[in-house]
Scaffold this active site. Structure first.
Site, PDB file in Angstrom:
ATOM      1  N   LYS A 372      -1.678  53.144  21.241  1.00 48.70           N
ATOM      2  CA  LYS A 372      -2.467  53.991  22.131  1.00 48.70           C
ATOM      3  C   LYS A 372      -3.441  53.149  22.931  1.00 48.70           C
ATOM      4  O   LYS A 372      -3.719  51.995  22.598  1.00 48.70           O
ATOM      5  CB  LYS A 372      -3.229  55.044  21.321  1.00 48.70           C
ATOM      6  CG  LYS A 372      -4.226  54.471  20.323  1.00 48.70           C
ATOM      7  CD  LYS A 372      -4.897  55.568  19.516  1.00 48.70           C
ATOM      8  CE  LYS A 372      -5.877  54.983  18.488  1.00 48.70           C
ATOM      9  NZ  LYS A 372      -6.567  56.038  17.731  1.00 48.70           N
ATOM     10  N   TYR A 599     -29.039  40.974  39.931  1.00 47.11           N
ATOM     11  CA  TYR A 599     -29.746  42.228  40.119  1.00 47.11           C
ATOM     12  C   TYR A 599     -31.034  42.259  39.282  1.00 47.11           C
ATOM     13  O   TYR A 599     -31.061  41.803  38.137  1.00 47.11           O
ATOM     14  CB  TYR A 599     -28.858  43.407  39.704  1.00 47.11           C
ATOM     15  CG  TYR A 599     -27.781  43.756  40.704  1.00 47.11           C
ATOM     16  CD1 TYR A 599     -28.113  44.130  41.996  1.00 47.11           C
ATOM     17  CD2 TYR A 599     -26.435  43.732  40.339  1.00 47.11           C
ATOM     18  CE1 TYR A 599     -27.120  44.465  42.912  1.00 47.11           C
ATOM     19  CE2 TYR A 599     -25.445  44.069  41.244  1.00 47.11           C
ATOM     20  CZ  TYR A 599     -25.796  44.433  42.537  1.00 47.11           C
ATOM     21  OH  TYR A 599     -24.812  44.761  43.437  1.00 47.11           O
TER      22      TYR A 599
END
Length: 710
Positions: A372, A599
């Site tokens: 999965k 940033y």
């Protein structure tokens, strides 16, 4: 997502060149000056293995039952078409000289040659390869190898009637009509497909031992020789490319070559192709030179010398042209997969882990590979293919769409959906042969109401309180077993803290196990067969290996990493990490002391620093929580801290203390190397999460490169 086979098949590589020179022998008859019979044996029997070998080699790397093969097919057809076009153009002057274009009914003849026979006598191989590959690919995808063998064997038998056995069908209207469309049946419709399928089949199975292949080859070759001589004696051959024993002989010959492993000889592949394409021009050149020098007796009438001269000339041109091509190719082409950032999968480690886990299970228990979430970031399709080829026959996914994708790709093993599926998709569950988890009684009733047969496993809630019918609600469980349209073929539960051996956690896991088996005992006493039983996930096996189940649902352990640094493991297995996350340095900057980076100016250089920009960020799955020194990467074997914030598409590392770093160098963010300080558990710990989350969140825009030594 294809596996990059760094493995080598030197036997196949060497025989490519041998086969190319056998084709030269067919067109020069080297023994004709000495014995017509000997030359027939060499050129009309032995050398007839050459072209089938080329087809099988292409099929070996091209034909599989998996859908990913479609990309390979398109690439193969495109490349072969380009080579065919180049060959056509190369021989246009010769065809003009021979009067090819002055022939009556040129257009029908040209169409026939382009599709089946080739515009020059040896070029037929190229359209045959394209058509044969397409027929074989469609046959395997639609019918599997068994059905594809039946179809292509029938086509081959039809082709035999127009080739070596044509004399037995003299005057047959079918073949008379057929030869209005094509000149020979040794083409891409009747001849090539069987060998493409045979090559693909051999790639999917383990090779026989060296001795079995040798004995099989010797026996089949002897019968092939007898068949060829008998047909010659009976004078029934219209052509002599196809024999009944040829596919059997090729099976053992290719198996023998396939079993030989060693150093790669990649250049031989290109050399053999060039020899094949160019040798008719060399034949013309040798004959022209011999006449010009008045040496026809030495270089034309002596068939062996003529053959050797053509071989030497073709080899010289091929080696020179191959070297020139490789030089130009290397200087002008860079990797399209590892240019920015990529996931690298060690397929050998994946196979190793599957084998180790299987060997740790009790007799009768099988591995159910959990694939999965893109196989925890490893690529679900290719991972499932690698495991299925390695013998894994059961898989688990989270959603119906993950299961359907595996089926469309070609995965044939059992597929269990662990999560919820809308009952209104019952038709798809049946169509794609998926096994649905029953999450509670009401859900089972909704599935039953669809009146569509569905295979299912019942999940029991033994204490996790997520999905499942309460293990003590025996009446509800038995009601599901009685439903007409639900084929309940298994039952399972999930241990919620089996990765911890703390006394309280161990006690809870054992209570879950007791509740599960108590429910099974009641069901069996009531005459109900629960079907396949499974309790253990990865840590269920590692910490409770004594449980006797039909499956172990292995997820994170299959990929060779611990969920976290604090996970407990009673059973210590030699599992190897499979996945690495790598990127390249795209920019290096010098930052004076006091300057800030990124940033919010979260990093301030405390000294004159050197920083490297990596083109990977949180959009690729690198957690933003690794910002500001929490995370590290490897550069030139040393670790460098991540400075400032991890951005969406980039991050910055401090490489001041690492020497000889250059733009283009590879940097490793998650390493599959044993003992690495940037392993998945280490990186997950630094990010405040677990390896399962870290790996399964790796972004779709990352290329996945599969590497193997097999």
């Amino acid at each position: 997502m294809r596996e990059n086979r760094v493995s080598s098949y030197p036997g196949i590589d060497v025989f490519r060149v041998v086969a190319a020179f056998l084709v030269v022998a067919i067109h020069t008859s080297p023994l004709l000056s000495f014995s017509e019979t000997a030359d027939f044996v060499l050129t009309r029997i032995i050398a007839r293995t050459a072209v089938p070998f080329f087809f099988m080699t292409s099929g070996f790397f091209l034909i599989t039952r998996y859908a990913e093969n479609a990309d390979r097919l398109r690439t193969f057809l495109k490349k072969t078409a380009v080579i065919y076009a180049a060959g056509i153009l190369l021989y246009i002057p010769v065809n003009i000289y021979n009067g090819y274009f002055a022939a009556p009914d040129l257009l029908p003849k040209l169409i026939q040659d382009l599709i089946f026979d080739g515009t020059f006598y040896h070029l037929w191989y190229l359209p045959a390869a394209m058509l044969g590959a397409a027929v074989a690919w469609v046959a395997v995808r639609k019918m599997g190898f068994r059905g594809a063998f039946i179809l292509t064997e029938v086509l081959y038998l039809i082709g035999l009637g127009g080739d070596s056995y044509n004399g037995f069908f003299a005057g047959n209207s079918f073949y008379e009509a057929l030869f209005q469309i094509m000149e020979y049946t040794r083409n891409g419709l009747f001849f090539a497909p069987l060998f493409f399928v045979l090559g693909g089949y051999l790639a999917e199975k383990k090779p026989h031992s060296l001795w079995i292949n040798m004995i099989g080859l010797a026996a089949s070759a002897a019968f092939l020789l007898a068949e060829g001589m008998l047909l010659r004696f009976r004078q029934v051959q219209r052509h002599d490319s196809m024999y009944l024993l040829l596919p059997i002989c090729m099976y053992f010959l290719f198996g023998e070559l396939y079993s030989l492993r060693g150093q790669r000889m990649a250049r031989l592949r290109l050399v053999s192709l060039i020899v094949y394409i160019i040798h008719p021009l060399v034949i013309i050149a040798v004959r022209f030179a011999a006449k010009l020098l008045h040496m026809e007796r030495q270089f034309i009438e002596n068939s062996m010398v003529h053959f050797i001269a053509v071989c030497v000339g073709s080899a010289i041109i091929a080696v020179f042209a191959a070297a020139l091509y490789e030089r130009l190719h290397k200087s002008s082409v860079t990797s399209d997969k590892t240019g920015r950032a990529w996931i690298e999968i060690n397929s050998d480690n994946l196979r190793h882990n599957a084998a180790v886990l299987q060997s740790a299970m009790p007799p009768g228990c099988r591995l159910m590979a959990v694939v999965k979430s893109q196989a925890y970031g490893h690529g679900a399709l290719q991972t499932a293919e690698i495991l299925e080829r390695a013998g894994v026959t059961a898989f688990a996914v989270a959603t119906i769409d993950e299961g359907i994708t595996l089926r469309k790709y070609g995965i044939t093993g059992e597929i269990l959906i662990l999560g919820y599926t809308s009952p209104y998709r019952s038709k798809e569950l049946k169509r794609w042969r998926l096994i649905q988890t029953i999450i509670d009684l009401n859900y089972a009733e909704l599935l039953e109401a669809q009146n569509i047969p569905v295979s299912a496993h019942i999940k029991l809630d033994t204490g996790m309180h997520r999905l499942g019918i309460d293990a003590q609600s025996i009446q509800d469980i038995e009601r599901v077993f009685s439903m007409k349209h639900l084929n309940v073929c298994g039952i399972f539960t999930h241990l919620c803290c089996c990765d911890s051996l703390k006394p309280e956690d161990d006690d809870f896991s054992r209570k879950q196990i007791s509740r599960f088996y108590s429910a099974l005992s009641i069901l069996e006493s009531d005459g109900i067969n629960p079907g396949k039983v499974h309790v253990q996930s990865s840590y269920g096996l590692l910490n409770y290996p004594e449980l006797k189940c039909d499956y172990v649902r292995a997820g994170i352990a299959l990929y060779g990493v611990r969920s976290s640094l604090s996970s407990d493991e009673k059973l210590l297995l030699e599992l190897r990490p499979v996945l690495s996350l790598k990127t390249r340095i795209v920019l290096i900057r010098s930052i004076p002391s006091g300057e800030t980076v990124g940033y919010d100016r979260q990093f301030t250089a405390q000294r004159d620093s050197i920083i490297a920009i990596l083109p990977v960020g949180y959009a690729d799955g690198v957690p933003r929580s690794l910002s500001c020194g929490n995370g590290r990467v490897e550069v030139n074997g040393k670790t460098a801290p991540i400075i400032g914030h991890v951005c969406m598409d980039q991050l910055v590392v401090d490489i001041t203390d690492i020497e000889n770093v250059r733009v283009g160098d590879v940097s490793t963010i998650i390493s599959a190397e044993a003992g690495s300080s940037v392993s998945a558990p280490e990186a997950a710990n630094a990010a405040g999460t677990i390896s399962n989350e870290l790996l399964s969140r790796l972004g779709d825009r990352l290329e996945i490169v599969y590497r193997s030594n097999q």
